[in-house]
Write an enzyme that holds these catalytic residues in place. Structure first.
Site, mmCIF file in Angstrom:
data_model
loop_
_atom_site.group_PDB
_atom_site.id
_atom_site.type_symbol
_atom_site.label_atom_id
_atom_site.label_comp_id
_atom_site.label_asym_id
_atom_site.label_seq_id
_atom_site.Cartn_x
_atom_site.Cartn_y
_atom_site.Cartn_z
ATOM 1 N N GLY A 55 0.852 -1.482 -0.280
ATOM 2 C CA GLY A 55 0.248 -0.209 0.037
ATOM 3 C C GLY A 55 0.381 1.328 -0.263
ATOM 4 N N SER A 56 -0.170 2.305 -0.180
ATOM 5 C CA SER A 56 1.112 3.833 -0.424
ATOM 6 C C SER A 56 0.450 3.908 0.993
ATOM 7 C CB SER A 56 0.485 4.462 -1.490
ATOM 8 O OG SER A 56 0.460 3.914 -2.942
ATOM 9 N N GLY A 57 1.547 5.289 1.523
ATOM 10 C CA GLY A 57 1.374 6.063 2.184
ATOM 11 C C GLY A 57 2.741 5.959 3.343
ATOM 12 N N HIS A 58 3.199 4.775 3.050
ATOM 13 C CA HIS A 58 4.373 4.846 3.729
ATOM 14 C C HIS A 58 5.777 5.577 2.587
ATOM 15 C CE1 HIS A 58 1.752 2.321 5.216
ATOM 16 N NE2 HIS A 58 1.904 1.207 3.833
ATOM 17 N N LYS A 106 6.453 -7.278 3.156
ATOM 18 C CA LYS A 106 5.775 -7.245 4.199
ATOM 19 C C LYS A 106 4.966 -8.222 4.849
ATOM 20 C CE LYS A 106 5.154 -2.989 4.029
ATOM 21 N NZ LYS A 106 5.076 -2.746 2.488
ATOM 22 N N HIS A 218 0.238 1.480 8.961
ATOM 23 C CA HIS A 218 -1.703 1.510 8.585
ATOM 24 C C HIS A 218 -2.196 2.212 9.217
ATOM 25 C CE1 HIS A 218 0.237 -2.019 6.567
ATOM 26 N NE2 HIS A 218 0.180 -1.527 5.007
#
Length: 330
Positions: A55-58, A106, A218
């Site tokens: 997922g993006s956001g990291h 992950k 998250h």
């Protein structure tokens, strides 16, 4: 009303950010919007390909680690959402240069499932694929699905990327990556949660006198809340259980990664790093290498994670090997 953020529309933030990355670093990466892939500009024929994602956001994980000495391909999902299996399959086949592909995954249910499906499809097509599952988060050691994958993924990608660049084969890389995972543990805390693009407020709220301990990347709540305290006391809460779980007795040094979670500035991260060094020194544990900065974030979460990696000579040699990516270069 949503919180003010520098974006055009929430649904466009990921593709626009990936396009911006590629425009900023045209000598290092390209962007393929169909499957949301960031690819190494120049592939090396005959080298094992390395692919990761999630997922993006990291950010800068994972797209910021594409380049010489790290990943060949990063696959981007929506914010905090795994890319689907077809995207991962596209990234896996793009990474193949004739020597097989190593997936760095992950430990989150969506990532594990979709990378596994993609690997099975690729295997049916005759491509050899191996996987390394990163599960370093000590706070979730007792959960049903095991430890989450957090900032140790950076160490896996750096070490395996260096070994791949030097010509290691797929089996060697898989074993090396699993050894790095087994030698790594992380813990995190947050002073404030991050805000998902388009949302009115953060994922959770904290009173001023409490800190979220064991938080995930998250936006998950931690495993408990502890009183707010001076930085040294809070950092000790992160480092002490890592030393214990890794059985650090001074016989081997560590790589110490102090990682900002998105909303913590360099000044505070250096204060954290100072205490990490002092705490380890008091335990008789040497710090062979350090890395301080925001590398595996949780949007704009105000917090920090500490990762320790038991470091032998081979790991240090590969850690020191040249790397040139948008987010990590030496």
């Amino acid at each position: 009303m949503s919180r003010r953020q520098l974006l055009n529309a929430p649904e466009d933030v990921v593709p626009e950010a990936l396009e911006g990355l590629a425009l900023t670093h045209p000598d290092l990466v390209t962007y393929e919007p169909g499957a949301a892939l960031v690819l190494r500009r120049a592939f090396t024929p005959g080298k094992v390909g390395l692919v990761s994602g999630g997922g993006s956001g990291h950010e800068p994980l994972h797209a910021g680690f594409v380049g010489v000495g790290m990943l060949d391909v990063a696959v981007a999902g929506a914010v905090f959402a795994s890319p689907n299996a077809l995207q991962v399959h596209a990234g896996t086949t793009a990474a193949d240069q004739g020597a097989g592909v190593l997936q760095v995954v992950k430990n989150y249910t969506g990532d594990v499932l979709n990378f596994r499906i993609a690997a099975e499809i690729a295997a049916d097509e005759g491509l050899e694929v191996a996987s390394v599952l990163v599960d370093d988060d000590l706070a979730t050691a007792g959960s049903k699905v095991g430890r989450r994958g957090t900032a140790a993924v950076l160490a896996v990608e750096k070490v395996c990327g260096a070994a791949a660049e030097a010509g290691a084969d797929l089996a060697t890389l898989a074993a090396l990556g699993r050894r790095v995972v087994g030698s790594s543990r992380s813990m995190a805390l947050a002073l404030a949660a991050g805000t998902h693009p388009g949302d009115a407020g953060p994922a959770f709220t904290l009173p001023d006198d409490l800190v979220e301990l064991g938080v995930g990347i998250h936006g998950e709540r931690g495993t408990g809340r502890v009183p707010f305290a001076p930085a040294d006391e809070l950092v000790d809460r992160l480092v002490a259980p890592l030393v214990e779980d890794l059985a650090l007795d001074g016989s081997v040094p560590v790589v110490a990664i102090v990682n900002g979670l998105g909303g913590t500035g360099p000044l505070q991260l250096s204060v954290v790093a100072r205490r990490v060094h002092h705490h380890l020194r008091a335990c008789g544990v040497g710090v062979a290498r350090s890395l301080v900065g925001s590398y595996v974030t949780s949007l704009d979460m105000e917090g920090v994670s500490v990762t320790l990696v038991r470091a032998d000579d081979e790991l240090l040699r590969l850690w020191d090997a040249p790397v040139r990516t948008p987010a990590l270069t030496w």
